[in-house]
Design a protein around this motif. Sequence first.
Motif, PDB file in Angstrom:
ATOM      1  N   ASP A 678       0.823  -1.231   0.000  1.00  0.00           N
ATOM      2  CA  ASP A 678       0.000   0.000   0.000  1.00  0.00           C
ATOM      3  C   ASP A 678       0.850   1.271   0.000  1.00  0.00           C
ATOM      4  O   ASP A 678       0.405   2.327  -0.420  1.00  0.00           O
ATOM      5  CB  ASP A 678      -0.935   0.014   1.214  1.00  0.00           C
ATOM      6  N   GLN A 679       2.077   1.140   0.503  1.00  0.00           N
ATOM      7  CA  GLN A 679       2.962   2.317   0.506  1.00  0.00           C
ATOM      8  C   GLN A 679       3.320   2.758  -0.907  1.00  0.00           C
ATOM      9  O   GLN A 679       3.739   3.880  -1.126  1.00  0.00           O
ATOM     10  CB  GLN A 679       4.275   1.951   1.194  1.00  0.00           C
ATOM     11  N   TYR A 680       3.217   1.833  -1.840  1.00  0.00           N
ATOM     12  CA  TYR A 680       3.732   2.124  -3.180  1.00  0.00           C
ATOM     13  C   TYR A 680       2.643   2.192  -4.246  1.00  0.00           C
ATOM     14  O   TYR A 680       2.750   2.929  -5.212  1.00  0.00           O
ATOM     15  CB  TYR A 680       4.770   1.066  -3.580  1.00  0.00           C
ATOM     16  N   ARG A 686      -3.740  -1.749  -7.419  1.00  0.00           N
ATOM     17  CA  ARG A 686      -3.198  -3.075  -7.153  1.00  0.00           C
ATOM     18  C   ARG A 686      -4.183  -4.160  -7.592  1.00  0.00           C
ATOM     19  O   ARG A 686      -3.818  -5.139  -8.241  1.00  0.00           O
ATOM     20  CB  ARG A 686      -2.886  -3.229  -5.661  1.00  0.00           C
ATOM     21  N   LEU A 687      -5.464  -3.940  -7.236  1.00  0.00           N
ATOM     22  CA  LEU A 687      -6.484  -4.936  -7.579  1.00  0.00           C
ATOM     23  C   LEU A 687      -6.562  -5.119  -9.095  1.00  0.00           C
ATOM     24  O   LEU A 687      -6.657  -6.224  -9.605  1.00  0.00           O
ATOM     25  CB  LEU A 687      -7.841  -4.516  -7.014  1.00  0.00           C
ATOM     26  N   ARG A 688      -6.487  -3.976  -9.771  1.00  0.00           N
ATOM     27  CA  ARG A 688      -6.547  -4.017 -11.223  1.00  0.00           C
ATOM     28  C   ARG A 688      -5.354  -4.795 -11.801  1.00  0.00           C
ATOM     29  O   ARG A 688      -5.496  -5.615 -12.691  1.00  0.00           O
ATOM     30  CB  ARG A 688      -6.568  -2.565 -11.727  1.00  0.00           C
ATOM     31  N   GLY A 709      -3.078   0.446 -19.613  1.00  0.00           N
ATOM     32  CA  GLY A 709      -3.216   1.835 -20.047  1.00  0.00           C
ATOM     33  C   GLY A 709      -2.266   2.743 -19.295  1.00  0.00           C
ATOM     34  O   GLY A 709      -1.353   2.291 -18.605  1.00  0.00           O
ATOM     35  N   GLU A 710      -2.544   4.033 -19.447  1.00  0.00           N
ATOM     36  CA  GLU A 710      -1.652   5.084 -18.933  1.00  0.00           C
ATOM     37  C   GLU A 710      -1.241   4.926 -17.469  1.00  0.00           C
ATOM     38  O   GLU A 710      -0.102   5.109 -17.120  1.00  0.00           O
ATOM     39  CB  GLU A 710      -2.359   6.451 -19.073  1.00  0.00           C
ATOM     40  N   GLY A 711      -2.210   4.576 -16.634  1.00  0.00           N
ATOM     41  CA  GLY A 711      -1.991   4.672 -15.186  1.00  0.00           C
ATOM     42  C   GLY A 711      -1.012   3.663 -14.620  1.00  0.00           C
ATOM     43  O   GLY A 711      -0.496   3.856 -13.521  1.00  0.00           O
ATOM     44  N   VAL A 720       3.832  -5.208  -7.714  1.00  0.00           N
ATOM     45  CA  VAL A 720       2.675  -6.038  -7.377  1.00  0.00           C
ATOM     46  C   VAL A 720       3.010  -7.520  -7.592  1.00  0.00           C
ATOM     47  O   VAL A 720       2.676  -8.375  -6.773  1.00  0.00           O
ATOM     48  CB  VAL A 720       1.429  -5.624  -8.205  1.00  0.00           C
ATOM     49  N   ARG A 721       3.725  -7.777  -8.662  1.00  0.00           N
ATOM     50  CA  ARG A 721       4.072  -9.179  -8.929  1.00  0.00           C
ATOM     51  C   ARG A 721       4.956  -9.734  -7.808  1.00  0.00           C
ATOM     52  O   ARG A 721       4.760 -10.853  -7.337  1.00  0.00           O
ATOM     53  CB  ARG A 721       4.798  -9.295 -10.278  1.00  0.00           C
TER      54      ARG A 721
END
Length: 727
Positions: A678-680, A686-688, A709-711, A720-721
């Motif tokens: 969550d810090q990053y 993250r869910l996406r 996409g962009e985000g 996340v991985r």
Amino acid sequence: MSVSNNKDQTAAQVLKQLFGFEAFRANQQEIIEAILARQDAFVVMPTGGGKSLCYQLPAYMMKGTCMVISPLISLMKDQVDAARAIGLRAAYLNSSLSGVQQADVLSRLTTNRLDLIYVSPERFAMDSFLCALDQIDLCFTAVDEAHCISEWGHDFRPDYLHLSTLVKQFPDVPVTAFTATATQRVQQDIIQRLGLRRPHMVRASFNRPNLYYRVAPKENPEQQILSFIKEHGNEAGIVYRTTRKSVESTTRQLVARGIKARPYHAGLSAERRSENQEAFNRDEVDVIVATIAFGMGIDKSNVRFVLHADLPKNIESYYQETGRAGRDGEPAVCLLLFGRGDIPKIRHFIDQIEDLHERQHAINCLNEMAGYASRNICRRRQLLHYFGETYTPKNCETCDICTDEAEQEDATRDAQIVMSAIARTGERFGITHIVDVIAGANTERIRQLGHDRIKTYGAGKDHDKRHWRRIVDNLLAHELIVQTDEQYPTLRLGEHSSDVLYGRKPFFVLRQKEIRPTPGKRAEEFEYNQELFEALRGLRKRLADEEGVPPFVVFSDRTLHEMACEMPIDQAGLLHISGVGAVKCERYGSLFAESITQFRESHPEVMPGVVKHVEPGAPKASKKRVVKGERLETTWNLFEQGIPLTDIAKQRGRTLGTIVSHLERLAADGKSISFDIDQYVSTEKRLRIEELFATHGVERLAPVVAAGGEGITYDDARLVRLWMNKT
Ligand code: ADP
Ligand code: ZN
């Protein structure tokens, strides 16, 4: 507009931001300071020393425009493209431009929208151009290839004589002159003709540490050229030959063996020449086979070898020609194939020089050159000695003599056989006959002269004639025997021959182990991944073609090597790479980062390395190489202490992406990696990302980033991985 900003920055800041370099090379800073202080300057620096930066950088910092005088129209475009690629406002004016284009450049010039204007000396002589100059704020003039003004120089250009009016016409404008030509005579001539006013003088060392020098006996040149080039893969190189005919035949041989080679000599039409040169510049052909006509017009920085298949006529030319290798500072090889048979061919031309003094000078130069090739003395030391420099290190580590590639072989007995054969036949015969006698040849002439009855007849049967010619060559080089100057030269004993003949002194010859390409040195050794380098090279070529510039204008080999070592995957990481300034990073960064990311994903086993930025001439840092284990360990120690990943990155001077890749590696090694995602990354993101990994698989990041996409950045996905693996 940007003028005041530029002035606020220090030269060192501009170096980093604009050029992407960490440190000045030897002499650059003092030259720039002199120019900023509005002093005249005279700079002698070897090819590849970094002369252009010396005027480009102050041109950017100073108010007004710098005029660069450059001799060759063909070079101007590349120079200007290179300057523009880093964000300089540069243009050139010459006859290759249409009237409309010229008017456009002039209007930019006269409205103070150029940092640099490149012109030929003829253009400078035109009244219309002088008129334009009168209207502008000229901060200083840089005369490039300044030796062209000297009739003593090898590239004298009468047009350069116009430049002697510079100082009178613009008395308040500093004039700076740059050349790579080293002789004192030419230097004095340049200063006097340009009328430089107590110039700041810089004469840089002529040492080129990244060039490896070697000499091999010339035996079967076509074959030797071919095998040398084959060992160099698809690297760019120049093969120098003396005659048009040999240029053509060597090119044919190479092409027939599948090598991308083109010829270059004065017998070709101007169009063909520039076409071939252009193809070489653009990395479309690997090898140019050329007479010495090929040279001035080349600015290509990634020439990886220069092979002289024939003996050059003096050391100065040899140095200038080999100097075209490795301008980017990366290792390059210079090989000379040396056979004494070349000497009479050059002598033939020298003998036509009418002026006695000049002729003797040319003969001395030729002897020096032959001596270079046959003496058992560090090649680098000999070259530098020629330019009046003393090279002190015992071992240069980058020539065949110093690296034991050339073995010393005791040839005292063989030398005695040769000298005895010369003495016993009355010092009246040439090389061929003497070798025949030694080899015990059964010729009519030998029988007639009764030379089959002398003691040394057949004494050298155990070796072939090539061996004996080599011994003769070496004896000549050491002046133990001499060759007369007649139409049919004969061999005589030299002044000190008796020392060896009567066994008071031993005699050694050099023997090459085998021809193998050995690279020179980088400022700092580092290893890079060849496969990634090739991929980046392909990308560079594509971009260069799109923009109509040579590949080295996009990035130098050095820059790609560093990328293929550190493997940066984002802009911040790329900015650490030498040669990546702000503008190039903006323009090309994402494409290179993407290519590197793809490589890293398909090669998870390849670990990035570290390049230490040390330039030749900068104070020497310790040569310690950072080993992979140590780097991972440092990251692990910091991570274990619970330090946030972003802080680890900051502390280690690396990007977040690199730190995460360290952790991935540690995780793969079985370390347990857990941290607060969550810090990053926001929960939503993250869910996406998790969802996308579920769809596309976790092997590769690119599909996830593309679909996201962009985000979603590579860093996000990577984090996340990593986090998913461990929860
Ligand atoms: P020259 O005109 O003296 O032959 P260049 O100006 O073409 O040399 O420079 C040779 C190479 O060295 C170029 O690729 C240039 O970008 C690079 N270079 C120049 N100065 C530096 C520096 N301070 N740090 C790293 N590379 C540099
Ligand atoms: Zn050496």
